[in-house]
Design a protein around this motif. Structure first.
Motif, PDB file in Angstrom:
ATOM      1  N   UNK A  49      42.359 -56.139 -16.785  1.00 49.49           N
ATOM      2  CA  UNK A  49      41.609 -57.519 -17.238  1.00 49.49           C
ATOM      3  C   UNK A  49      42.665 -57.790 -18.707  1.00 49.49           C
ATOM      4  N   UNK A  50      43.014 -56.857 -19.458  1.00 49.13           N
ATOM      5  CA  UNK A  50      43.603 -56.939 -20.719  1.00 49.13           C
ATOM      6  C   UNK A  50      44.832 -55.947 -20.914  1.00 49.13           C
ATOM      7  N   UNK A  51      45.794 -56.232 -21.774  1.00 54.17           N
ATOM      8  CA  UNK A  51      46.507 -55.310 -21.987  1.00 54.17           C
ATOM      9  C   UNK A  51      46.831 -54.811 -23.476  1.00 54.17           C
ATOM     10  N   UNK A  52      47.161 -53.630 -23.607  1.00 53.27           N
ATOM     11  CA  UNK A  52      47.394 -53.255 -25.022  1.00 53.27           C
ATOM     12  C   UNK A  52      48.851 -52.485 -25.366  1.00 53.27           C
ATOM     13  N   UNK A  53      49.283 -52.907 -26.557  1.00 55.58           N
ATOM     14  CA  UNK A  53      50.767 -52.441 -26.491  1.00 55.58           C
ATOM     15  C   UNK A  53      50.841 -51.474 -27.895  1.00 55.58           C
ATOM     16  N   UNK A  54      51.537 -50.390 -27.468  1.00 51.62           N
ATOM     17  CA  UNK A  54      51.257 -49.516 -28.737  1.00 51.62           C
ATOM     18  C   UNK A  54      52.728 -49.386 -29.383  1.00 51.62           C
ATOM     19  N   UNK A  55      53.281 -48.376 -28.910  1.00 53.97           N
ATOM     20  CA  UNK A  55      54.690 -47.698 -29.185  1.00 53.97           C
ATOM     21  C   UNK A  55      55.665 -48.883 -29.471  1.00 53.97           C
ATOM     22  N   UNK A  56      55.744 -49.861 -28.538  1.00 55.25           N
ATOM     23  CA  UNK A  56      56.750 -50.964 -28.516  1.00 55.25           C
ATOM     24  C   UNK A  56      56.728 -51.599 -29.829  1.00 55.25           C
ATOM     25  N   UNK A  57      55.547 -51.753 -30.628  1.00 50.13           N
ATOM     26  CA  UNK A  57      55.180 -52.490 -31.695  1.00 50.13           C
ATOM     27  C   UNK A  57      56.007 -51.778 -32.853  1.00 50.13           C
ATOM     28  N   UNK A  58      56.375 -50.449 -32.703  1.00 49.45           N
ATOM     29  CA  UNK A  58      57.340 -49.928 -33.725  1.00 49.45           C
ATOM     30  C   UNK A  58      58.398 -50.266 -33.456  1.00 49.45           C
ATOM     31  N   UNK A  59      58.898 -50.397 -32.358  1.00 46.39           N
ATOM     32  CA  UNK A  59      60.317 -50.908 -31.902  1.00 46.39           C
ATOM     33  C   UNK A  59      60.684 -52.272 -32.377  1.00 46.39           C
ATOM     34  N   UNK A  60      59.637 -53.218 -31.771  1.00 47.32           N
ATOM     35  CA  UNK A  60      59.851 -54.583 -32.120  1.00 47.32           C
ATOM     36  C   UNK A  60      58.612 -55.250 -32.502  1.00 47.32           C
ATOM     37  N   UNK A  61      58.373 -55.506 -33.753  1.00 48.54           N
ATOM     38  CA  UNK A  61      57.094 -56.211 -34.218  1.00 48.54           C
ATOM     39  C   UNK A  61      56.637 -57.419 -33.813  1.00 48.54           C
ATOM     40  N   UNK A  62      57.530 -57.974 -32.834  1.00 48.24           N
ATOM     41  CA  UNK A  62      57.367 -59.362 -32.398  1.00 48.24           C
ATOM     42  C   UNK A  62      56.947 -59.127 -30.857  1.00 48.24           C
ATOM     43  N   UNK A  64      54.671 -58.478 -28.813  1.00 47.53           N
ATOM     44  CA  UNK A  64      53.247 -59.107 -28.323  1.00 47.53           C
ATOM     45  C   UNK A  64      53.340 -60.409 -28.090  1.00 47.53           C
ATOM     46  N   UNK A  65      54.124 -61.041 -29.196  1.00 41.94           N
ATOM     47  CA  UNK A  65      54.212 -62.523 -29.282  1.00 41.94           C
ATOM     48  C   UNK A  65      55.167 -63.046 -28.054  1.00 41.94           C
ATOM     49  N   UNK A  66      56.224 -62.121 -27.830  1.00 41.21           N
ATOM     50  CA  UNK A  66      57.273 -62.532 -26.615  1.00 41.21           C
ATOM     51  C   UNK A  66      56.558 -62.004 -25.300  1.00 41.21           C
ATOM     52  N   UNK A  67      55.557 -60.902 -25.234  1.00 41.86           N
ATOM     53  CA  UNK A  67      54.754 -60.942 -24.000  1.00 41.86           C
ATOM     54  C   UNK A  67      53.851 -61.937 -23.491  1.00 41.86           C
TER      55      UNK A  67
END
Length: 82
Positions: A49-62, A64-67
């Motif tokens: 129903x929802x998504x959580x992004x973890x490790x990729x936030x360290x690779x690309x801080x943006x 979540x906005x792109x997704x």
């Protein structure tokens, strides 16, 4: 102490979301190994129903906005198709 994160756990996480979706009728947060919009859509199709992004936030801080943008474009395309 280390742990697994990133793309290594993606297939297992998707399978678990699918199994939990079959077992319960509550919202499920899909999380684990999301790297692109295709991964997000796969989680949503498995029952998240929802998504959580973890490790990729360290690779690309943006990321979540792109997704969020890419998922919204995907939804618009699908809605117009059907």
């Amino acid at each position: 102490m280390g742990g697994f994160s990133g793309s290594a756990i993606f297939p297992v996480a998707v399978r678990m979301v699918y199994q939990v979706y079959d077992a319960v009728k509550i919202p499920i947060i899909g999380m684990g190994g999301i790297q692109n919009v295709d991964d997000c859509i796969e989680f949503l199709m498995a029952g998240a129903s929802a998504l959580g992004v973890g490790t990729m936030n360290l690779v690309d801080p943006y990321i979540c906005k792109e997704l969020v943008y890419a998922i919204s474009v995907f939804c618009i395309i699908i809605c117009n198709y059907f």
